[in-house]
Write an enzyme that holds these catalytic residues in place. Structure first.
Site, PDB file in Angstrom:
ATOM      1  N   ASN A  48     -10.800  20.491  -0.024  1.00  0.00           N
ATOM      2  CA  ASN A  48     -10.285  22.216  -0.710  1.00  0.00           C
ATOM      3  C   ASN A  48      -9.637  23.043   0.807  1.00  0.00           C
ATOM      4  OD1 ASN A  48     -10.616  24.657  -2.473  1.00  0.00           O
ATOM      5  ND2 ASN A  48     -12.392  25.150  -1.216  1.00  0.00           N
TER       6      ASN A  48
ATOM      7  N   TYR B 122       3.218  26.848   2.841  1.00  0.00           N
ATOM      8  CA  TYR B 122       2.175  26.482   2.248  1.00  0.00           C
ATOM      9  C   TYR B 122       2.625  25.661   1.011  1.00  0.00           C
ATOM     10  CZ  TYR B 122      -2.213  27.980  -1.131  1.00  0.00           C
ATOM     11  OH  TYR B 122      -3.401  26.960  -1.735  1.00  0.00           O
TER      12      TYR B 122
ATOM     13  N   LYS C 156       1.237  21.597   0.682  1.00  0.00           N
ATOM     14  CA  LYS C 156       0.608  21.295  -0.989  1.00  0.00           C
ATOM     15  C   LYS C 156       0.944  19.816  -1.494  1.00  0.00           C
ATOM     16  CE  LYS C 156      -2.793  24.140  -0.911  1.00  0.00           C
ATOM     17  NZ  LYS C 156      -4.424  24.051  -0.803  1.00  0.00           N
TER      18      LYS C 156
END
Length: 248
Positions: A89, A154, A158
């Site tokens: 996470n 980002y 991802k």
């Protein structure tokens, strides 16, 4: 449901990570609470786990650092003797348009958000392979599926998690280890806390359910993927986004 299992949740001092750690503890798992900088917040997560009669081990480690990750997994094995569940996470943002983005902002996001997942999967999978069982859940983002202006670093990290997840599912499946990813949409966390009510309302209007999600809703999906009911699910990216990607 998860009694006797040991779960490591990276970046579990707050937000989605804290909700996941608490949900897994409520389901019966012993939980390793990982943090990188905020000891006070991480200790609060531990205290919440203890309030529901769970067991928790607090470990500071930067997931981008290979040696620190190895030491964290070694400490987990020493304390609990096993590692059944890994939830990746931990993540950060350093947003900007590509023409204004500095090299260090690209590097730190890729190192934490993608290399960190690689580091933890590599270290944890060694224990899981020996045990011939395990569950790995990687927290991705809808941004990794559709992109988002101002988040090229980002989004790239991802998106990389998707390829990593599918590949590991193929590599580890024969040893009864499942590997899945969850792609949250707009979730009420510290990342959205700074937005004005008007900005949150605009985001909500992009979602068919007309609201932002909660960390607990992500945690519920993680808990399901760790359960016996999800034993035949692997290599998947599950969007938890109120239907947003279905209509964009």
């Amino acid at each position: 449901m998860l009694s006797g299992k040991v779960a490591l949740v990276t970046g579990s001092s707050r937000g989605i990570g804290r909700a996941v750690a608490l949900a897994l503890a409520k389901a019966g798992a012993d939980v390793v609470v990982n943090y990188a900088g905020r000891l006070d917040a991480a200790q609060q997560t531990v205290d919440l786990i203890k309030e529901v009669k769970g067991r928790a081990l607090l470990i500071k480690a930067d997931v981008a650092n290979t040696d620190q990750v190895k030491a964290m997994v070694d400490e987990t094995k020493k304390e609990f003797g096993r590692l059944d569940i890994l939830v990746n996470n931990a993540g950060i943002t350093r947003d900007n348009l590509i023409m204004l983005m500095k090299d260090e902002d690209w590097d730190i996001v890729l190192n934490t958000n993608l290399k960190g997942v690689f580091n933890c999967c590599r270290a944890a999978s060694r224990l899981m392979l020996k045990a011939r069982a395990g569950r790995i859940i990687n927290i991705s983002s809808v941004v990794g599926l559709r992109g988002n202006p101002g988040q090229v670093n980002y989004a790239a990290a991802k998106a990389g998690i998707t390829g990593l997840t599918c590949t590991l599912a193929g590599e580890l499946g024969s040893r009864n280890i499942t590997v899945n990813a969850i792609a949250p949409g707009f979730i009420n966390t510290e990342m959205t806390a700074g937005l004005s009510p008007e900005a949150k309302e605009r985001l909500s209007q992009r979602v068919p359910l007309k609201r932002l999600g909660t960390p607990e809703e992500i945690a519920g999906t993680v808990t399901f993927l760790c359960s016996p009911a999800a034993g035949y699910i692997t290599g998947q990216v599950i969007t938890v986004d109120g239907g947003m990607t279905a209509v964009i």
